[in-house]
Design a protein around this motif. Structure first.
Motif, PDB file in Angstrom:
ATOM      1  N   LEU A   1      26.070 -41.017 -15.153  1.00  0.00           N
ATOM      2  CA  LEU A   1      25.958 -40.062 -14.061  1.00  0.00           C
ATOM      3  C   LEU A   1      26.529 -38.738 -14.540  1.00  0.00           C
ATOM      4  N   THR A   2      25.822 -37.676 -14.319  1.00  0.00           N
ATOM      5  CA  THR A   2      26.288 -36.349 -14.725  1.00  0.00           C
ATOM      6  C   THR A   2      26.627 -35.559 -13.473  1.00  0.00           C
ATOM      7  N   PRO A   3      27.912 -35.352 -13.208  1.00  0.00           N
ATOM      8  CA  PRO A   3      28.274 -34.561 -12.028  1.00  0.00           C
ATOM      9  C   PRO A   3      27.733 -33.141 -12.165  1.00  0.00           C
ATOM     10  N   ILE A   4      27.154 -32.620 -11.094  1.00  0.00           N
ATOM     11  CA  ILE A   4      26.642 -31.252 -11.072  1.00  0.00           C
ATOM     12  C   ILE A   4      27.635 -30.340 -10.372  1.00  0.00           C
ATOM     13  N   HIS A   5      28.229 -30.828  -9.296  1.00  0.00           N
ATOM     14  CA  HIS A   5      29.148 -29.994  -8.526  1.00  0.00           C
ATOM     15  C   HIS A   5      30.034 -30.874  -7.668  1.00  0.00           C
ATOM     16  N   ARG A   6      31.252 -30.422  -7.482  1.00  0.00           N
ATOM     17  CA  ARG A   6      32.191 -31.125  -6.614  1.00  0.00           C
ATOM     18  C   ARG A   6      33.058 -30.066  -5.957  1.00  0.00           C
ATOM     19  N   GLU A   7      33.191 -30.132  -4.635  1.00  0.00           N
ATOM     20  CA  GLU A   7      33.946 -29.105  -3.922  1.00  0.00           C
ATOM     21  C   GLU A   7      34.428 -29.654  -2.591  1.00  0.00           C
ATOM     22  N   VAL A   8      35.654 -29.347  -2.228  1.00  0.00           N
ATOM     23  CA  VAL A   8      36.177 -29.695  -0.921  1.00  0.00           C
ATOM     24  C   VAL A   8      35.671 -28.631   0.055  1.00  0.00           C
TER      25      VAL A   8
ATOM     26  N   HIS B   1      25.645 -20.642   9.328  1.00  0.00           N
ATOM     27  CA  HIS B   1      25.426 -22.088   9.421  1.00  0.00           C
ATOM     28  C   HIS B   1      26.626 -22.715  10.116  1.00  0.00           C
ATOM     29  N   ARG B   2      26.374 -23.729  10.904  1.00  0.00           N
ATOM     30  CA  ARG B   2      27.461 -24.431  11.601  1.00  0.00           C
ATOM     31  C   ARG B   2      28.256 -25.326  10.664  1.00  0.00           C
ATOM     32  N   HIS B   3      27.616 -25.730   9.567  1.00  0.00           N
ATOM     33  CA  HIS B   3      28.251 -26.616   8.589  1.00  0.00           C
ATOM     34  C   HIS B   3      27.894 -26.126   7.191  1.00  0.00           C
ATOM     35  N   PRO B   4      28.668 -26.484   6.169  1.00  0.00           N
ATOM     36  CA  PRO B   4      28.365 -26.018   4.808  1.00  0.00           C
ATOM     37  C   PRO B   4      26.968 -26.450   4.355  1.00  0.00           C
ATOM     38  N   VAL B   5      26.326 -25.574   3.590  1.00  0.00           N
ATOM     39  CA  VAL B   5      25.008 -25.849   3.019  1.00  0.00           C
ATOM     40  C   VAL B   5      25.129 -25.711   1.504  1.00  0.00           C
ATOM     41  N   THR B   6      24.745 -26.749   0.778  1.00  0.00           N
ATOM     42  CA  THR B   6      24.796 -26.720  -0.679  1.00  0.00           C
ATOM     43  C   THR B   6      23.443 -26.277  -1.215  1.00  0.00           C
ATOM     44  N   VAL B   7      23.473 -25.243  -2.059  1.00  0.00           N
ATOM     45  CA  VAL B   7      22.270 -24.683  -2.670  1.00  0.00           C
ATOM     46  C   VAL B   7      22.257 -25.095  -4.141  1.00  0.00           C
ATOM     47  N   TYR B   8      21.178 -25.707  -4.598  1.00  0.00           N
ATOM     48  CA  TYR B   8      20.993 -26.029  -6.017  1.00  0.00           C
ATOM     49  C   TYR B   8      19.749 -25.277  -6.485  1.00  0.00           C
ATOM     50  N   MET B   9      19.946 -24.328  -7.404  1.00  0.00           N
ATOM     51  CA  MET B   9      18.841 -23.487  -7.868  1.00  0.00           C
ATOM     52  C   MET B   9      17.989 -24.207  -8.907  1.00  0.00           C
ATOM     53  N   LEU B  10      16.693 -24.254  -8.649  1.00  0.00           N
ATOM     54  CA  LEU B  10      15.739 -24.882  -9.554  1.00  0.00           C
ATOM     55  C   LEU B  10      15.055 -23.863 -10.457  1.00  0.00           C
ATOM     56  N   GLU B  11      14.882 -22.643  -9.917  1.00  0.00           N
ATOM     57  CA  GLU B  11      14.191 -21.598 -10.683  1.00  0.00           C
ATOM     58  C   GLU B  11      14.574 -20.246 -10.094  1.00  0.00           C
ATOM     59  N   GLY B  12      14.699 -19.235 -10.953  1.00  0.00           N
ATOM     60  CA  GLY B  12      14.960 -17.881 -10.499  1.00  0.00           C
ATOM     61  C   GLY B  12      16.415 -17.633 -10.145  1.00  0.00           C
ATOM     62  N   ILE B  13      16.632 -16.547  -9.411  1.00  0.00           N
ATOM     63  CA  ILE B  13      17.977 -16.149  -8.993  1.00  0.00           C
ATOM     64  C   ILE B  13      17.939 -15.841  -7.503  1.00  0.00           C
TER      65      ILE B  13
END
Length: 137
Positions: free
Chosen positions: A30-37, A67-79
């Motif tokens: 498993l390769t962790p991509i991101h971890r955040e509290v 947003h009412r709750h956190p939203v995680t963004v993972y970029m697939l292409e571009g900026i």
């Protein structure tokens, strides 16, 4: 022959980033991509998990919102450029992750020459809207 492991062993394996393979030999890594509290997660008995795919074409801008709750963004292409109130703008590039905080007004844009494609992951109360419109200040 398949080897069975108890739950404690499997949880320990996840903590170090490996899990048992379906084969006798080898482990799937498993390769962790991101971890955040994060703060602001739903506290209701039931939550809804949503995964969205979004594309902003060059020049596109999202409405000013929060947003009412956190939203995680993972970029697939571009900026994807994210302008959050009272913070410096953030450029999220291909392969990067950013957690949009809850309760902060923001707008996003694609200032580049290629589409900005991203996967969005978040947890909310069932049937809750993805975003709430915000009034510019």
């Amino acid at each position: 022959m398949h080897e069975k492991s108890d739950v404690g062993t499997m949880i320990a394996g996840l903590a170090v980033g490996v899990t048992r393979s379906a084969q006798n030999e080898g482990l799937a890594k498993l390769t962790p991509i991101h971890r955040e509290v994060a703060r602001g997660m739903p506290r209701t008995r039931d939550q809804e998990i949503r995964v969205l795919f979004a594309t902003l074409l060059p020049g596109d801008v999202t409405p000013y919102h929060s947003h009412r709750h956190p939203v995680t963004v993972y970029m697939l292409e571009g900026i994807f450029t994210l302008a959050l109130d009272d913070r410096a703008a953030v450029d999220i590039e291909t392969g990067q992750v950013f957690v949009e905080p809850s309760g902060v007004n923001m707008t996003g844009s694609n200032k580049g020459d290629v589409p900005a494609r991203m996967a969005l992951f978040y947890v909310c109360e069932p049937d809750e809207p993805f975003a709430d419109p915000a009034s510019p200040h």
